[in-house]
Design an enzyme around this catalytic site. Structure first.
Site, PDB file in Angstrom:
ATOM      1  N   GLU A 151       6.275   3.599 -11.623  1.00 47.19           N
ATOM      2  CA  GLU A 151       6.632   4.972 -11.258  1.00 47.19           C
ATOM      3  C   GLU A 151       7.903   5.306 -12.031  1.00 47.19           C
ATOM      4  O   GLU A 151       8.987   4.790 -11.717  1.00 47.19           O
ATOM      5  CB  GLU A 151       6.874   5.082  -9.749  1.00 47.19           C
ATOM      6  CG  GLU A 151       7.069   6.491  -9.249  1.00 47.19           C
ATOM      7  CD  GLU A 151       5.757   7.205  -8.925  1.00 47.19           C
ATOM      8  OE1 GLU A 151       5.821   8.353  -8.433  1.00 47.19           O
ATOM      9  OE2 GLU A 151       4.679   6.627  -9.137  1.00 47.19           O
TER      10      GLU A 151
ATOM     11  N   CYS B  70      13.483  11.490  -9.294  1.00 51.68           N
ATOM     12  CA  CYS B  70      12.442  11.724 -10.294  1.00 51.68           C
ATOM     13  C   CYS B  70      11.580  12.907  -9.901  1.00 51.68           C
ATOM     14  O   CYS B  70      10.880  13.481 -10.737  1.00 51.68           O
ATOM     15  CB  CYS B  70      11.585  10.469 -10.478  1.00 51.68           C
ATOM     16  SG  CYS B  70      10.875   9.818  -8.958  1.00 51.68           S
TER      17      CYS B  70
END
Length: 472
Positions: A229, A263
């Site tokens: 990720e 993010c």
């Protein structure tokens, strides 16, 4: 002996904490211990594992204040630290409720009447987790909890930038003997992470694209699955029909929560030209209402920039935008207060895709806004990125928003809201482009990533199969 790592307090700028990475031999021994513990962990079954994780939850709650203090010292912010702990507690309960059904063996007939199929699954013995500094407690556990319930042992290496929570968390873990045998958190930097990959059967990594590439390559060499990720540059599209009060409030939160150090932050905003001026003026007004959490953590909503390196990146992106003609309406600089680095919510117009602030991950409370003339242009702008993590669309028509969303190359899209994938864990999604690799860490698939599937094909009669060699 491994070199010590000094840890910086983001509010004071002082290096006031030290960690000592384990030597490779000790790390190997810890992994062997966890592998031995995994045998019994798998054998106690899902009901037994649920009972142990519920004990762990109570132990975490008993350490709540110490965990909060550690996270505040690591990150310089309070409200998000409280939210992190609540999110982990809720995640334990959620996965304990979901796991029994997800781990249930299934049986069914095949296309051949006398061959039955029974499915089973075997957990990876030891899962490694390497987690980042922006949400240190939550992201060190987001993969850990489903992996444990799947029957795996887990070893976690949090970021060396924010490691203080490890001590109180291990205090909680060590009060639960069965869990202590299959879960360990180790402190260390990049070398420790690289050694860890060599010792596990599956690796979960959250962090930058640069480091994620190295993790993926190392995992491939060791022939183990990697779930990555990575970074994001999430776009928001605001159509002419959008509710501007709602859109500006949602985008403001989605852009600056945790000082934009996520993010999943909204880092690019595209607004229909008919409402462009009204939108950014309203966003400026709301941005001005947010205050720095300084001099105390209770003083405002915007915490410090956690790392000096990130402060330098934000400075660079802002200066690059200014040099290329951008207009700063509020905020717009990184300032030093009390030894820490701070940046107020920043609204920028007159930006374009030649600027780093529109193309590279900034990881700060920055809101650059461009106008668009057509929906097609908005889609093209949103897709003009190497990243594909998530995004947001604001429209009076949900149907139109969904149609647009299908054409945007990201894995999770909030409709008339922002950053919902950080709050809602049920929806399965993949990372597109350079934002990641591997199965969804959300929804049922998150747990099933940690299982190797077995198929038992069972002959149910004594007749000779028609495809066997003829014995005549």
């Amino acid at each position: 002996m491994n070199k010590t790592i000094e840890v910086r307090n983001p509010r004071t700028g002082k290096f006031d904490y030290v960690i000592i990475p384990p030597p490779p031999k000790l790390l190997s021994q810890q992994c062997h211990r966890l592998r031995r513990g995994q045998i019994a962990w798998e054998e106690i079954g899902i009901k037994g594992r649920i009972a142990v994780l519920q004990q762990w939850k109570q132990a975490i709650l008993a350490e709540r204040q110490n965990l909060t203090d550690a996270l505040v010292n690591d990150t310089g912010r309070l409200s998000v630290s409280v939210l992190e702990i609540d999110s982990v507690i809720n995640s334990i309960d959620r996965w304990c409720n979901l796991a029994p059904q997800l781990l249930q063996p299934t049986a069914k007939n095949t296309s051949i009447p006398f061959i039955a199929l029974q499915q089973a699954a075997v957990p990876y013995t030891l899962v490694g987790v390497i987690s980042p500094w922006n949400f240190p407690f939550f992201l060190s556990n987001i993969d850990t909890i489903p992996a444990l319930l799947a029957g795996c042992a887990v070893i976690v290496k949090p970021s060396e930038i924010t490691p203080r929570f490890v001590a109180p968390l291990m205090t909680a873990t060590n009060t639960v003997p069965l869990l202590r045998d299959v879960l360990n958190f180790v402190e260390g930097g990049g070398e420790t992470g690289a050694t860890l990959i060599e010792a596990v059967d599956s690796i979960c990594f959250t962090g930058s694209v640069k480091t994620g590439r190295m993790v993926g390559e190392s995992a491939a060499k060791n022939f183990i699955p990697a779930f990555l990720e990575l970074g994001g540059k999430d776009p928001a599209i605001v159509l002419e029909s959008a509710d501007l009060d709602l859109a500006t409030s949602a985008i403001l939160w989605g852009s600056v929560v945790n000082t934009g150090q996520s993010c999943l932050s909204i880092e690019r905003i595209y607004v229909a030209e008919q409402i462009f001026a009204e939108f950014y003026h309203l966003l400026i007004t709301k941005a001005h209402s947010l205050k720095l959490a300084y001099p105390t953590v209770e003083d405002g909503e915007i915490g410090p920039i956690i790392t000096e390196n990130q402060a330098a990146i934000i400075k660079e992106h802002l200066q690059d935008a200014i040099d290329k003609g951008a207009t700063i309406h509020c905020g717009g600089k990184v300032e030093e207060l009390g030894g820490g680095w701070w940046c107020r919510p920043t609204v920028i117009t007159n930006v374009n895709h030649s600027m780093k602030i529109m193309t590279e991950e900034t990881f700060g409370p920055i809101m650059p806004i461009m106008s668009f003339a057509t929906i097609e242009e908005a889609i093209n702008l949103a897709n003009d990125s190497i990243y594909g993590l998530s995004g947001a669309i604001f429209s009076e028509s949900i149907e139109l928003a969904l149609q647009i969303g299908m054409q945007i190359d990201v894995g999770g899209i909030s409709i008339n809201d922002a950053g919902l994938t950080s709050m809602i864990q049920e929806g399965e999604k993949n990372s597109f482009k350079f934002s990641g690799l591997g199965g969804s860490r959300m929804g049922a698939a998150s747990l099933q990533r940690f299982l190797r599937k077995k198929a038992f094909l069972i002959k149910t009669n004594t007749n000779k199969d028609p495809w066997w060699f003829s014995e005549e």
